[in-house]
Scaffold this motif. Structure first.
Motif, PDB file in Angstrom:
ATOM      1  N   PRO A  49       0.791  -1.317  -0.001  1.00 57.89           N
ATOM      2  CA  PRO A  49       0.072  -0.139   0.049  1.00 57.89           C
ATOM      3  C   PRO A  49       0.790   1.141  -0.177  1.00 57.89           C
ATOM      4  O   PRO A  49       0.198   2.233  -0.366  1.00 57.89           O
ATOM      5  N   VAL A  50       2.302   1.106   0.327  1.00 56.24           N
ATOM      6  CA  VAL A  50       3.040   2.197   0.592  1.00 56.24           C
ATOM      7  C   VAL A  50       4.152   1.868   0.036  1.00 56.24           C
ATOM      8  O   VAL A  50       4.681   0.636   0.271  1.00 56.24           O
ATOM      9  N   ALA A  51       5.008   2.363  -1.067  1.00 55.02           N
ATOM     10  CA  ALA A  51       6.171   1.889  -1.589  1.00 55.02           C
ATOM     11  C   ALA A  51       7.322   1.553  -0.390  1.00 55.02           C
ATOM     12  O   ALA A  51       7.607   2.595   0.349  1.00 55.02           O
ATOM     13  N   ILE A  52       8.175   0.623  -0.698  1.00 56.71           N
ATOM     14  CA  ILE A  52       9.190   0.107   0.064  1.00 56.71           C
ATOM     15  C   ILE A  52      10.498   1.524  -0.118  1.00 56.71           C
ATOM     16  O   ILE A  52      10.529   1.793  -1.368  1.00 56.71           O
ATOM     17  N   GLY A  53      10.674   1.754   0.824  1.00 56.58           N
ATOM     18  CA  GLY A  53      11.725   2.842   0.997  1.00 56.58           C
ATOM     19  C   GLY A  53      11.085   4.388   1.114  1.00 56.58           C
ATOM     20  O   GLY A  53      11.896   5.350   1.114  1.00 56.58           O
ATOM     21  N   SER A  54       9.892   4.163   1.458  1.00 56.95           N
ATOM     22  CA  SER A  54       9.080   5.598   1.598  1.00 56.95           C
ATOM     23  C   SER A  54       9.093   5.952   2.986  1.00 56.95           C
ATOM     24  O   SER A  54       9.428   4.953   3.872  1.00 56.95           O
ATOM     25  N   ALA A  55       9.179   7.232   3.254  1.00 55.82           N
ATOM     26  CA  ALA A  55       9.095   7.862   4.809  1.00 55.82           C
ATOM     27  C   ALA A  55       7.766   7.443   5.229  1.00 55.82           C
ATOM     28  O   ALA A  55       6.667   7.805   4.646  1.00 55.82           O
ATOM     29  N   VAL A  56       7.527   6.925   6.247  1.00 53.86           N
ATOM     30  CA  VAL A  56       6.110   6.318   6.637  1.00 53.86           C
ATOM     31  C   VAL A  56       6.134   6.707   8.284  1.00 53.86           C
ATOM     32  O   VAL A  56       6.881   6.834   9.015  1.00 53.86           O
ATOM     33  N   GLN A  57       4.675   6.515   8.653  1.00 48.69           N
ATOM     34  CA  GLN A  57       4.353   6.299  10.257  1.00 48.69           C
ATOM     35  C   GLN A  57       3.481   5.504  10.396  1.00 48.69           C
ATOM     36  O   GLN A  57       2.757   5.059   9.526  1.00 48.69           O
ATOM     37  N   VAL A  58       3.997   4.611  11.356  1.00 49.90           N
ATOM     38  CA  VAL A  58       3.311   3.269  11.831  1.00 49.90           C
ATOM     39  C   VAL A  58       2.618   3.486  13.216  1.00 49.90           C
ATOM     40  O   VAL A  58       3.343   3.894  14.193  1.00 49.90           O
ATOM     41  N   ALA A  59       1.313   3.054  13.474  1.00 49.88           N
ATOM     42  CA  ALA A  59       0.635   3.235  14.626  1.00 49.88           C
ATOM     43  C   ALA A  59      -0.363   1.987  14.867  1.00 49.88           C
ATOM     44  O   ALA A  59      -0.842   1.704  13.932  1.00 49.88           O
ATOM     45  N   PRO A  60      -0.695   1.733  16.103  1.00 50.57           N
ATOM     46  CA  PRO A  60      -1.748   0.838  16.270  1.00 50.57           C
ATOM     47  C   PRO A  60      -3.241   1.629  16.053  1.00 50.57           C
ATOM     48  O   PRO A  60      -3.034   2.911  16.060  1.00 50.57           O
ATOM     49  N   SER A  61      -4.276   0.772  15.672  1.00 52.47           N
ATOM     50  CA  SER A  61      -5.312   1.474  15.318  1.00 52.47           C
ATOM     51  C   SER A  61      -6.427   1.500  16.475  1.00 52.47           C
ATOM     52  O   SER A  61      -7.279   2.046  16.345  1.00 52.47           O
ATOM     53  N   ASP A  62      -6.215   0.508  17.596  1.00 56.90           N
ATOM     54  CA  ASP A  62      -7.140   0.280  18.460  1.00 56.90           C
ATOM     55  C   ASP A  62      -6.940   1.269  19.652  1.00 56.90           C
ATOM     56  O   ASP A  62      -7.860   1.877  20.419  1.00 56.90           O
ATOM     57  N   TYR A  63      -5.883   1.248  20.248  1.00 55.23           N
ATOM     58  CA  TYR A  63      -5.387   2.444  21.233  1.00 55.23           C
ATOM     59  C   TYR A  63      -4.069   2.427  21.361  1.00 55.23           C
ATOM     60  O   TYR A  63      -3.281   1.786  20.829  1.00 55.23           O
ATOM     61  N   GLY A  64      -3.550   3.647  22.170  1.00 50.71           N
ATOM     62  CA  GLY A  64      -2.072   3.857  22.146  1.00 50.71           C
ATOM     63  C   GLY A  64      -1.653   4.376  20.831  1.00 50.71           C
ATOM     64  O   GLY A  64      -0.754   3.959  20.260  1.00 50.71           O
ATOM     65  N   LEU A  65      -2.260   5.312  20.285  1.00 44.76           N
ATOM     66  CA  LEU A  65      -2.166   5.663  18.774  1.00 44.76           C
ATOM     67  C   LEU A  65      -1.035   6.702  18.467  1.00 44.76           C
ATOM     68  O   LEU A  65      -1.103   7.526  17.737  1.00 44.76           O
ATOM     69  N   VAL A  66       0.173   6.309  19.125  1.00 49.87           N
ATOM     70  CA  VAL A  66       1.191   7.236  18.813  1.00 49.87           C
ATOM     71  C   VAL A  66       2.169   6.739  18.093  1.00 49.87           C
ATOM     72  O   VAL A  66       2.642   5.224  17.742  1.00 49.87           O
ATOM     73  N   PRO A  67       2.517   7.527  16.767  1.00 50.14           N
ATOM     74  CA  PRO A  67       3.104   6.865  15.709  1.00 50.14           C
ATOM     75  C   PRO A  67       4.349   6.784  15.887  1.00 50.14           C
ATOM     76  O   PRO A  67       5.191   7.634  16.585  1.00 50.14           O
ATOM     77  N   VAL A  68       5.287   6.004  14.891  1.00 52.30           N
ATOM     78  CA  VAL A  68       6.437   5.525  15.106  1.00 52.30           C
ATOM     79  C   VAL A  68       7.248   6.026  13.483  1.00 52.30           C
ATOM     80  O   VAL A  68       6.327   5.423  12.565  1.00 52.30           O
ATOM     81  N   ALA A  69       7.877   6.931  13.478  1.00 45.00           N
ATOM     82  CA  ALA A  69       8.483   7.426  12.139  1.00 45.00           C
ATOM     83  C   ALA A  69       9.336   6.709  11.466  1.00 45.00           C
ATOM     84  O   ALA A  69      10.474   6.383  12.599  1.00 45.00           O
ATOM     85  N   GLY A  70       9.757   6.333  10.324  1.00 49.15           N
ATOM     86  CA  GLY A  70      11.108   5.796   9.858  1.00 49.15           C
ATOM     87  C   GLY A  70      10.799   5.502   8.304  1.00 49.15           C
ATOM     88  O   GLY A  70       9.816   5.935   7.589  1.00 49.15           O
TER      89      GLY A  70
END
Length: 307
Positions: free
Chosen positions: A250-271
Motif C-alpha cells: 500500500p506504500v512503496a518500500i523505501g518511503s518515509a512512513v508513520q506506523v501506529a496501532p489503530s485500537d489504542y495507544g495511537l502514538v506513531p513511529v516514524a521511519g
C-alpha cells in the motif's frame, strides 16, 4: 551463538505476563529490563522512536512491538510452534480473540472501583496512581477500543467463562492436550482481574484448576540487565536480514512512513518502510546513538501512512 531476547516490561503488566509465561513454557533464558508503567520510558523511547505500548522485545538492533509479534519471535527462538499465534485456529482462536478483545477491559471493569483504587495506591502511591489513571485514559483516546462498563462488563466476563468452560470440557488445555499460546492469551486478562481484585479467581473448579496449571508454568530463567546493557546490545549489532516483501504494497518500500496501532495507544513511529510481508511491517530508523535499527510491527491492528 544463541540470540538473546530482552524484554522491556514492568512486573504488573498483564501483556508482559503473557510473554513471561511463554519463556516459562519453553524454559528459555531471557534478559529482563524493567520499564516505567507509563511514559516517558528512557529505556525504550530512544530505541522505538516513541512506541507507546508495552512490553517491547529486543534482539540486538531489531525491536519488536506488540505481543502478537513478540510471541512469533519466542516461537522462532524456542522452536515451539505452539507459541505462534498464526498457527492457532478453530475454537482456540475464537477464544483467544474473545479474551484479548473486550474481555481484557472487562477484567478491570468488573473489579469494584474502591478495591481497584486501593490496588493502584498500593502499587504506585497517590501521585503515581494519578499519573497512571491519567495516562490510561489518554491511551484510549482516538482509538477503536470501547471498554465495556457496569453490567455489560459482567456479561462479557460471564461469556468468556462460559466459552472457556466449554473448551476445557473437551481437553485439559484451550488448544488441546498440551499448553499453547491460546492458554496464555486467555489467562492474562484473568491474571489482571485477580491482580487488581487481590482475591482468588471466582470461577468453576475446572477453570480454577486450569488457571493454577498456567500460573505454575513459571517464567523460565530471568536475568536482570541495565538500560546501558540494552543500549549496548543495539549499538553493537546490525539488524538481521530482511524478509521478502509482498508485491502490491500500500506504500512503496523505501518511503518515509508513520506506523501506529489503530485500537489504542495511537502514538506513531516514524521511519523508512524497509519490508512489508503478509503479517509484518518493518521500519528502519537511523539513529545517532545506535546506528541503524529495525522496528517490527504486526500488520493486523496497525496502520501505515506515508509522511
Amino acid at each position: 551463538m544463541q540470540e538473546m531476547i530482552i524484554l522491556h516490561h514492568y512486573d504488573n503488566s498483564p501483556y508482559a505476563e503473557k510473554i513471561r509465561l511463554m519463556f516459562g513454557l519453553t524454559n528459555m533464558s531471557w534478559s529482563s529490563l524493567l520499564s516505567p508503567a507509563w511514559p516517558p520510558r528512557p529505556n525504550l523511547d530512544p530505541l522505538t522512536g516513541g512506541y507507546r505500548r508495552i512490553p517491547v522485545a529486543q534482539i540486538g538492533a531489531d525491536i519488536f512491538c506488540d505481543t502478537a509479534l513478540i510471541a512469533q519471535e519466542v516461537a522462532r527462538l524456542s522452536g515451539s510452534a505452539a507459541l505462534d499465534p498464526t498457527a492457532v485456529d478453530g475454537r482456540a482462536l475464537e477464544l483467544m480473540k474473545q479474551a484479548e478483545g473486550q474481555a481484557f477491559f472487562a477484567a478491570i471493569a468488573t473489579v469494584p472501583p474502591l478495591r481497584l483504587l486501593t490496588t493502584m495506591m498500593k502499587g504506585f502511591g497517590p501521585i503515581g496512581t494519578y499519573r497512571f489513571i491519567k495516562d490510561r485514559v489518554s491511551l484510549l483516546k482516538g482509538g477503536t477500543s470501547r471498554p465495556p462498563k457496569g453490567d455489560k462488563a459482567k456479561v462479557v466476563m460471564e461469556s468468556l467463562f462460559y466459552a472457556l468452560e466449554g473448551s476445557l470440557a473437551e481437553s485439559a488445555w484451550v488448544g488441546g492436550d498440551s499448553p499453547s499460546v491460546a492458554d496464555l492469551a486467555v489467562y492474562h486478562p484473568l491474571w489482571l482481574h485477580v491482580s487488581c481484585n487481590r482475591k482468588p479467581l471466582e470461577a468453576s473448579q475446572k477453570i480454577q484448576q486450569w488457571y493454577s496449571r498456567v500460573e505454575n508454568i513459571g517464567h523460565g530463567t530471568r536475568s536482570e540487565i541495565t538500560q546501558a546493557d540494552a543500549f549496548n546490545a543495539a549499538r553493537q549489532a546490525e539488524p538481521r536480514a530482511l524478509p521478502a516483501s509482498i508485491k502490491d504494497t500500500p506504500v512503496a518500500i523505501g518511503s518515509a512512513v508513520q506506523v501506529a496501532p489503530s485500537d489504542y495507544g495511537l502514538v506513531p513511529v516514524a521511519g523508512t518502510l524497509t519490508a512489508l510481508t503478509e503479517n509484518r511491517i518493518i521500519v528502519a530508523r537511523q539513529t545517532s546513538d545506535f546506528g541503524l535499527l529495525h522496528i517490527h510491527f504486526p500488520r493486523a491492528g496497525y496502520s501505515i501512512v506515508a509522511k
